[in-house]
Scaffold this motif. Structure first.
Motif, PDB file in Angstrom:
ATOM      1  N   UNK A  25       7.004  -1.781 111.260  1.00 62.29           N
ATOM      2  CA  UNK A  25       7.214  -1.485 109.842  1.00 62.29           C
ATOM      3  C   UNK A  25       7.980  -0.179 109.659  1.00 62.29           C
ATOM      4  N   UNK A  26       7.881   0.666 110.640  1.00 59.18           N
ATOM      5  CA  UNK A  26       8.477   1.995 110.557  1.00 59.18           C
ATOM      6  C   UNK A  26       9.913   1.985 111.058  1.00 59.18           C
ATOM      7  N   UNK A  63       6.345  -4.031  99.353  1.00 59.39           N
ATOM      8  CA  UNK A  63       7.398  -3.125  98.914  1.00 59.39           C
ATOM      9  C   UNK A  63       7.169  -2.830  97.441  1.00 59.39           C
ATOM     10  N   UNK A  64       7.128  -1.547  97.097  1.00 60.55           N
ATOM     11  CA  UNK A  64       6.880  -1.127  95.721  1.00 60.55           C
ATOM     12  C   UNK A  64       8.115  -0.385  95.221  1.00 60.55           C
ATOM     13  N   UNK A  65       8.669  -0.852  94.130  1.00 61.28           N
ATOM     14  CA  UNK A  65       9.830  -0.191  93.516  1.00 61.28           C
ATOM     15  C   UNK A  65       9.443   0.205  92.098  1.00 61.28           C
ATOM     16  N   UNK A  83      12.470   6.358 103.492  1.00 62.96           N
ATOM     17  CA  UNK A  83      13.132   6.897 104.673  1.00 62.96           C
ATOM     18  C   UNK A  83      12.368   6.605 105.960  1.00 62.96           C
ATOM     19  N   UNK A  84      11.074   6.339 105.858  1.00 60.68           N
ATOM     20  CA  UNK A  84      10.251   6.069 107.033  1.00 60.68           C
ATOM     21  C   UNK A  84      10.174   4.587 107.372  1.00 60.68           C
ATOM     22  N   UNK A  85      10.643   3.736 106.476  1.00 61.70           N
ATOM     23  CA  UNK A  85      10.467   2.297 106.595  1.00 61.70           C
ATOM     24  C   UNK A  85      11.664   1.639 107.267  1.00 61.70           C
ATOM     25  N   UNK A  86      11.383   0.632 108.088  1.00 63.61           N
ATOM     26  CA  UNK A  86      12.460  -0.131 108.731  1.00 63.61           C
ATOM     27  C   UNK A  86      13.361  -0.718 107.646  1.00 63.61           C
ATOM     28  N   UNK A  88      15.146  -3.314 107.406  1.00 62.58           N
ATOM     29  CA  UNK A  88      15.058  -4.763 107.175  1.00 62.58           C
ATOM     30  C   UNK A  88      13.990  -5.101 106.144  1.00 62.58           C
ATOM     31  N   UNK A  89      12.988  -4.247 105.986  1.00 60.79           N
ATOM     32  CA  UNK A  89      11.922  -4.512 105.033  1.00 60.79           C
ATOM     33  C   UNK A  89      12.318  -4.167 103.603  1.00 60.79           C
ATOM     34  N   UNK A  90      13.309  -3.308 103.455  1.00 58.45           N
ATOM     35  CA  UNK A  90      13.719  -2.864 102.140  1.00 58.45           C
ATOM     36  C   UNK A  90      14.944  -3.607 101.604  1.00 58.45           C
ATOM     37  N   UNK A  91      15.550  -4.428 102.447  1.00 62.03           N
ATOM     38  CA  UNK A  91      16.741  -5.175 102.033  1.00 62.03           C
ATOM     39  C   UNK A  91      16.387  -6.115 100.894  1.00 62.03           C
ATOM     40  N   UNK A  92      17.266  -6.177  99.911  1.00 63.02           N
ATOM     41  CA  UNK A  92      17.054  -7.088  98.793  1.00 63.02           C
ATOM     42  C   UNK A  92      17.996  -8.269  98.918  1.00 63.02           C
ATOM     43  N   UNK A  93      17.532  -9.399  98.478  1.00 54.31           N
ATOM     44  CA  UNK A  93      18.341 -10.613  98.565  1.00 54.31           C
ATOM     45  C   UNK A  93      19.360 -10.686  97.466  1.00 54.31           C
TER      46      UNK A  93
END
Length: 93
Positions: A25-26, A63-65, A83-86, A88-93
């Protein structure tokens, strides 16, 4: 003892194929993080880093926005800054 933990991590990197590992996750993988902390700060700090990562890594996340900020809410209730998160987890479709 510090050398033993560093050796165990290096053996893990060599013997356990990357394809078999859980995707972290990091941004910095747990093993790389623990290796870096142990090498720089010693065995005690490395073990604390390992404990912290194991406790927060699983189970579940979201994921919280909100208001232009992004966090990863972990299963234990803690929040990671984007900044700490991988990535790929934050990518939006």
């Amino acid at each position: 003892m510090k050398s033993l933990l560093l050796l165990v991590i290096r053996v893990y990197w060599i013997t356990w194929p990357a394809a078999w590992r859980r995707r972290c996750l990091y941004r910095e993988s747990c093993s790389r993080y623990v290796h870096r902390i142990t090498a720089a700060e010693g065995l005690g700090a490395g073990l604390r880093a390992l404990r912290s990562r194991v406790r927060t890594c699983r189970p579940g996340y979201a994921v919280v926005r909100c208001e232009g900020h992004t966090w990863l809410a972990l299963g234990d209730g803690s929040l990671l800054e984007a900044e700490e998160v991988a990535p790929r987890l934050l990518a939006t479709d």
